[in-house]
Design a protein around this motif. Structure first.
Motif, PDB file in Angstrom:
ATOM      1  N   THR A 106       0.857  -1.200   0.098  1.00 27.35           N
ATOM      2  CA  THR A 106       0.042   0.092  -0.004  1.00 27.35           C
ATOM      3  C   THR A 106       0.856   1.129  -0.036  1.00 27.35           C
ATOM      4  O   THR A 106       1.998   1.179   0.115  1.00 27.35           O
ATOM      5  CB  THR A 106      -0.907  -0.008   1.097  1.00 27.35           C
TER       6      THR A 106
ATOM      7  N   LEU B 220      -4.500   3.531  -1.083  1.00 30.30           N
ATOM      8  CA  LEU B 220      -5.612   3.307  -0.251  1.00 30.30           C
ATOM      9  C   LEU B 220      -6.572   4.640  -0.098  1.00 30.30           C
ATOM     10  O   LEU B 220      -6.100   5.811  -0.136  1.00 30.30           O
ATOM     11  CB  LEU B 220      -5.290   3.046   1.125  1.00 30.30           C
TER      12      LEU B 220
ATOM     13  N   ARG C 162      -9.248   4.110   4.816  1.00 30.17           N
ATOM     14  CA  ARG C 162      -8.637   2.941   4.923  1.00 30.17           C
ATOM     15  C   ARG C 162      -7.191   3.018   5.171  1.00 30.17           C
ATOM     16  O   ARG C 162      -6.549   2.067   6.094  1.00 30.17           O
ATOM     17  CB  ARG C 162      -8.610   2.248   3.734  1.00 30.17           C
ATOM     18  N   ARG C 163      -6.508   4.160   4.917  1.00 35.52           N
ATOM     19  CA  ARG C 163      -5.185   4.665   5.281  1.00 35.52           C
ATOM     20  C   ARG C 163      -4.992   4.742   6.412  1.00 35.52           C
ATOM     21  O   ARG C 163      -4.262   4.342   7.481  1.00 35.52           O
ATOM     22  CB  ARG C 163      -4.645   5.890   4.468  1.00 35.52           C
TER      23      ARG C 163
ATOM     24  N   ALA D 105      -6.979   3.304   8.886  1.00 34.68           N
ATOM     25  CA  ALA D 105      -7.263   2.271   9.353  1.00 34.68           C
ATOM     26  C   ALA D 105      -6.037   1.492   9.504  1.00 34.68           C
ATOM     27  O   ALA D 105      -5.540   0.861  10.556  1.00 34.68           O
ATOM     28  CB  ALA D 105      -8.506   1.295   8.855  1.00 34.68           C
TER      29      ALA D 105
END
Lengths: 327, 531
Positions: B94, B286, B290-291, B293
Motif C-alpha cells: 500500500t 488506499l 482505509r489509510r 485504519a
C-alpha cells in the motif's frame, strides 16, 4: 566477508576467555542467587587470592545436578539455600572441620557435620496491610476458607519444599497430605519464586503468601513493599520454621584447602555482616547486629525440628505436593 | 518481462535433473549436521526407557496439559499469522506514509523474549502497573490463557511478518496486476491471487510460530498457564528425581512430531516461481479512511509490542535507581551474549546449507526424515534439550560437558530450522534451471555453489542468521543448564534478577538485550525487507 569472520572469531575468543577456562579455580555450585552473593564471592577472591568459578541455579536443581554428575563433578563447594537440598547430596560430601562446625549453633548444622548453616531465615506469612482477613495464628489457619484464592505459594521452590519436609517430620505424611489438600482446595495462586509472591501481595493482586522473611525486607530496600508486612505465625509450628542456608565441601574436590577457606569465609564476621545488612538474613555467629526490620530470633516462636533429617523426607515432600495437586 | 513456469516440472524429472547438478557431498554434510540434532530426542527416550518414569503422572493431568498446550498453540498461531500477514501486506503493497519504516517497526517486537513479554503484560496491567495508573482504572492482569495468548501472539507476529514479506515481494507482479486490470478490488486480489501464492510461506511461518508456542516456557510460566513446558520445568526445578520431567519431555516431543507430520501431509507441493528479472510491485492507493485504519493497526501494534515493554522496563529502572540501587556493569554479559549468538548464527547458516539443499532437492522419504528431524530438534522444549544433553554429555562426552563448544553445538541443532527454512524458501522459489544451466555451461559443483546457489539464497541466509541470533541471544532454559560455569549472559541475568526481585538490574539487562538484538534485526531488515 573475511573481515567479518575474523571479527566473529575475535568475539568468540573473547567470550571463551571471559568464560573462565583458567586452571584450578575453586568451583562453587551456588543455589543462592548471584544477585545476592556475588559481592561476597568477590570479597573472598580479593582477600584469599583464590579464583572462584560459580555456577548459579536453584538449590534443588543443583542438588539433582550434583547427584547426576556424581564423582566426576567439577564442583568443590555446594552453597545452597536450604538444608533439604544440602542433605540430598550428603553422600557426596566430606565431613567439615570441627573449627568450622563449632562456630555455629549445632541446630543449624548437619548432625554428621557434612554441611554447616551460613545464614538463617524464617518462614513467614506475608500479607497486604490493607487486608481485613484474619491473620493465621497457626499454620492450619493459613488454610482458612476466608483466604480462598488470596494466598500465593511457590510449590516448587526449595524453601517451600523444605517447609513441607519439616511438616512431615513434625506431623507425619498423612497429616501433611491433609494440610496440602486443604491448601489446594483453597485455590492458592501459584508462583515460581518468593519475590513475585511478595510483589503480588504488595500490589493487592493477592492478600498474602507463604514465603521467607527477607524477600519483603529486600523489596522495601529496593523502594517498594509499602503495603506489605511480614507476619510471624506465633504458634510455634512449622509456619515459623527457622532454617539456614548452608555450605558443604564435595569429597571429590581437588582443592580441599581452598574449599575449606571458602566455607570458613562464609562464617567470617565480614560475610555474616553482609548477610545481616545486605540480604536481611540472620547471622549465625555471635556478635553481629541485625539488619533493618529484622526481628530478634528470640522473639520468634520457632518449632523444634531436626534440620539434618529434612533431606530424608524431601522426596516424600515433592510426592505429596504433587499428590495434593499443587504442581 | 519474462514469466517463470507456474507449473512445477514432474517430480521424477526434477529429481533426475537435480541429482546430476548437485553432488552427493550434500548428503554427507546433512548427515554430519543432523548427528547432534538426534542426540536430545534419542538420549531422552533412551533415558526414559532404561531409567523409568519415577513417580507417575495422573492421566487427567496429562490430558489437562495436552489440552492447554494445543489450545494455546492453535490460538497463538492463528492470531500471529493474521497479524503478521496484515502488517506484511500493508507495508509491501500500500501507499501508507513511511511504509519502509513501518515495515521495520513491525519486525522489531521479535527481539523481545517471551518472558519479557509476559513481564510486560504483568507490569502494565497489574494494580499500580503503568497502564493501570495511567488510565486510572484497575485493569487486572490477564493471567492464564488470555495473558499467554496475548503475550505470545503479539511477540510472535513479527515471525510471520518477516517470512511473509519476502514472499509477498517475490510473487510475480503480473498475476496481481492482471487481476487488478480485470477490475478486482485490492482485498479480492489479496484473497484470490496473493493468498494462495503465500501458502508455502504461511505454512512455514505457522509451523514456526506453532512450534515456538509449544516449546515456550517463559510466557506460560510467568502468566501461569498450565502447559507441558511449564509442568516439565516445575518438575525439573522442584524435584531431585528428574525422571518425571524426562518422561513428560518425551511425550511433548511426540506431540511436536505429530504436529509436524500432520502439517507435512497437508502441505501443498505445488511451487510458484518467479523469473530472475525482478520488478517492483505497484503500490495500491488506499482511500483516506482505509489509510487511517492501516496506520491505526500498525501504530496500535507498535505501541503494544514496543512502546509499552520499553516503558515498563524504563519505569522499573528509574524506580530502582531513584531508590539508590546499584546496577553493576553489564559489559561482560553483553560480550558473551553477542559472541555466542554471532557464533551460533554463523555456524547454523553453514550447517543449514546441506540440509536445505537435500530437502529441497529430493522429496524422498530420506529427505523428509532429514527435514522432520531438524524441525523436531527445533520443537523440543529447550529445558528438555538441556536435561537430555547434560545426561548424554556426562555419560558419553565428558570432555564437552559444561563447555562453550557444547553450548554452540546445541544452539545450532536447536535453531537449525530457523536458518534452514528461509534458505529452503529461497531455493524453492529459484528455478532449478539456473543450477542446471551453470552445470551445463561446464561449471563445477563448487563454482555453481559460489556463483549460483549462494547468490540466490543470500537473502534467505541473512534472514536465517538474524533469526538464529535473536533466538540464541534470548534463549534461556538450555543456556541455564549447559553454559560453562561463570558464563552469565544477558538472558540469564534478566531471569535470575527477576526471580530474586532485583527488577532494577533485570530492567537494565533487558534494555541492553533489546538494543543488542535490534542491531542484527535492523541489518537484516535493511538488506532484506527494504531490498
Amino acid at each position: 566477508m573475511k573481515r567479518s569472520i575474523v571479527l566473529v572469531g575475535a568475539i568468540l575468543a573473547m567470550t571463551a576467555c571471559s568464560g573462565g577456562d583458567a586452571e584450578g579455580p575453586l568451583v562453587v555450585y551456588s543455589g543462592r542467587a548471584e544477585e545476592l552473593v556475588e559481592p561476597l564471592i568477590e570479597q573472598f577472591e580479593e582477600s584469599s587470592g583464590i579464583e572462584v568459578d560459580v555456577r548459579y541455579a536453584g538449590s534443588t536443581d543443583l542438588a539433582a545436578t550434583l547427584l547426576q554428575e556424581g564423582e566426576s563433578t567439577d564442583a568443590d563447594v555446594f552453597f545452597a539455600q536450604d538444608p533439604a537440598s544440602l542433605g540430598a547430596v550428603a553422600s557426596l560430601m566430606t565431613t567439615l572441620d570441627d573449627e568450622i562446625l563449632d562456630l555455629v549453633d549445632s541446630r543449624f548444622a548437619d548432625s554428621d557435620g557434612r554441611w554447616v548453616g551460613t545464614s538463617g531465615r524464617i518462614r513467614v506469612f506475608v500479607h497486604n496491610t490493607g487486608t481485613d482477613l484474619p491473620l493465621p495464628q497457626t499454620i492450619d489457619e493459613a488454610n482458612n476458607p476466608a483466604w480462598a484464592g488470596q494466598i500465593g505459594i511457590a510449590p516448587t521452590n526449595g524453601s517451600f519444599l523444605a517447609f513441607v519436609s519439616a511438616m512431615i517430620l513434625e506431623r507425619g505424611e498423612e497429616a501433611t497430605l491433609e494440610w496440602l489438600e486443604e491448601l489446594a482446595a483453597n485455590q492458592p495462586v501459584e508462583f515460581e519464586g518468593n519475590s513475585p509472591i511478595v510483589e503480588a501481595t504488595d500490589a493487592g493482586e493477592i492478600q498474602g503468601g507463604l514465603v521467607n522473611h527477607y524477600y519483603l525486607l529486600r523489596l522495601k530496600a529496593e523502594g517498594g513493599g509499602a503495603n506489605t508486612e511480614n507476619w510471624f505465625i506465633p504458634a510455634g509450628d512449622v509456619g515459623s520454621l527457622v532454617m539456614p542456608a548452608g555450605a558443604s565441601i564435595i569429597s571429590s574436590t581437588d582443592m580441599p584447602e581452598a574449599a575449606n577457606q571458602f566455607v570458613e569465609f562464609l562464617l567470617s564476621e565480614e560475610a555474616q555482616e553482609f548477610f545481616a545488612t545486605d540480604t536481611f538474613e540472620y547471622p549465625l555467629i555471635d556478635g553481629i547486629g541485625l539488619g533493618e526490620g529484622t526481628p530478634d530470633l528470640s522473639e520468634i516462636d520457632a518449632p523444634d525440628i531436626d534440620l539434618s533429617q529434612l533431606a530424608d523426607v524431601l522426596e516424600d515432600a515433592t510426592r505429596l505436593v504433587t499428590e495434593a495437586g499443587l504442581v | 518481462m519474462s514469466v517463470g513456469p507456474l507449473v512445477a516440472p514432474s517430480r521424477a524429472r526434477l529429481s533426475a535433473r537435480l541429482s546430476r547438478t548437485r553432488g552427493w557431498g550434500w548428503w554427507v554434510g546433512a548427515g554430519l549436521v543432523l548427528l547432534p540434532a538426534l542426540v536430545p530426542p534419542l538420549a531422552l527416550t533412551w533415558q526414559v526407557l532404561t531409567g523409568g518414569i519415577g513417580p507417575g503422572i495422573p492421566l487427567f493431568r496429562l490430558a489437562q496439559l495436552l489440552g492447554g498446550t494445543l489450545g494455546l498453540t492453535v490460538a497463538v498461531t492463528a492470531t500471529a499469522l493474521a497479524l503478521g500477514t496484515a502488517t506484511a501486506w500493508i507495508t509491501t503493497r500500500t501507499d501508507i506514509p513511511a511504509r519502509r519504516l513501518w515495515m521495520v517497526v513491525a519486525a522489531l517486537p521479535l527481539v523481545i523474549p517471551s518472558y519479557m513479554a509476559a513481564l510486560t503484560v504483568i507490569g502494565a496491567t497489574g494494580p499500580g502497573g503503568l497502564l493501570s495508573s495511567w488510565l486510572g482504572i484497575e485493569i487486572g492482569t490477564p493471567y492464564g490463557f488470555l495473558g499467554a495468548w496475548l503475550a505470545l501472539s503479539t511477540f510472535l507476529a513479527p515471525m510471520a511478518h518477516l517470512m511473509v514479506t519476502p514472499a509477498l515481494r517475490s510473487i510475480d507482479p503480473a498475476t496481481e496486476e492482471a487481476a487488478t486490470g480485470l477490475g478486482a478490488r485490492p482485498l479480492r486480489v489479496f484473497s484470490t491471487v496473493t493468498l494462495p501464492q503465500l501458502r508455502p510461506a504461511l505454512v512455514s511461518a505457522g509451523l514456526m510460530v506453532g512450534l515456538y508456542t509449544v516449546s515456550d516456557f517463559g510466557a506460560v510460566s510467568l502468566l501461569r498457564f498450565d502447559t507441558f513446558t511449564r509442568a516439565i520445568y516445575t518438575l525439573h526445578a522442584g524435584q531431585i528425581d528428574r525422571r518425571p520431567a524426562a518422561a513428560l519431555s518425551v511425550i511433548l516431543m511426540a506431540v511436536a512430531l505429530v504436529i509436524l507430520l500432520a502439517e507435512r501431509k497437508t502441505r501443498s507441493r505445488a511451487g510458484y516461481r518467479t523469473s530472475s528479472a525482478k520488478r517492483e510491485h505497484r503500490t495500491i492507493a488506499l482511500t483516506a479512511g482505509r489509510r487511517w485504519a492501516a496506520l491505526g493497526l500498525l501504530g496500535g501494534y507498535a505501541t503494544v509490542a514496543l512502546v509499552v515493554p520499553v516503558a515498563v522496563l524504563t519505569y522499573w529502572l528509574a524506580r530502582g535507581m531513584a531508590a539508590g540501587n546499584v546496577i553493576g556493569p553489564l559489559w561482560a554479559e553483553m560480550a558473551r551474549s553477542i559472541g555466542v549468538s554471532v557464533g551460533a548464527a554463523l555456524l547454523a547458516v553453514i550447517a543449514a546449507y546441506p540440509v536445505a539443499m537435500v530437502t529441497t532437492w529430493r522429496r524422498r522419504r530420506l529427505s523428509e526424515t532429514v527435514s522432520t528431524t531438524v524441525w523436531a530438534a527445533y520443537s523440543l522444549p529447550h529445558i528438555a534439550v538441556g536435561v537430555a544433553v547434560v545426561a548424554f554429555a556426562l555419560r558419553s562426552t565428558r570432555f564437552l560437558y559444561q563447555t562453550l563448544a557444547l553450548l554452540l553445538i546445541v544452539y545450532v541443532s536447536m535453531f537449525l530450522a530457523q536458518a534452514m527454512s528461509p534458505i529452503q524458501d529461497s531455493l524453492g522459489r529459484a528455478s532449478p534451471d539456473l543450477e542446471e544451466a551453470s552445470r551445463g555451461l561446464g561449471k563445477g559443483p563448487l563454482q555453481t555453489l559460489r556463483r549460483v546457489t549462494l547468490p540466490i539464497t543470500r537473502s534467505g541466509a541473512l534472514a536465517g542468521a538474524a533469526l538464529v541470533f535473536i533466538s540464541v541471544v534470548k534463549e534461556l532454559p538450555a543456556t541455564l543448564l549447559l553454559r560453562p560455569n561463570e558464563f552469565e549472559t544477558l538472558a540469564i541475568r534478566i531471569w535470575s534478577s527477576t526471580g530474586e526481585g532485583f527488577y532494577t538490574r533485570a530492567s537494565a539487562a533487558g534494555l541492553v538485550l533489546l538494543a543488542v538484538s535490534i542491531v542484527p534485526l535492523l541489518v537484516m531488515t535493511h538488506r532484506d525487507l527494504s531490498a
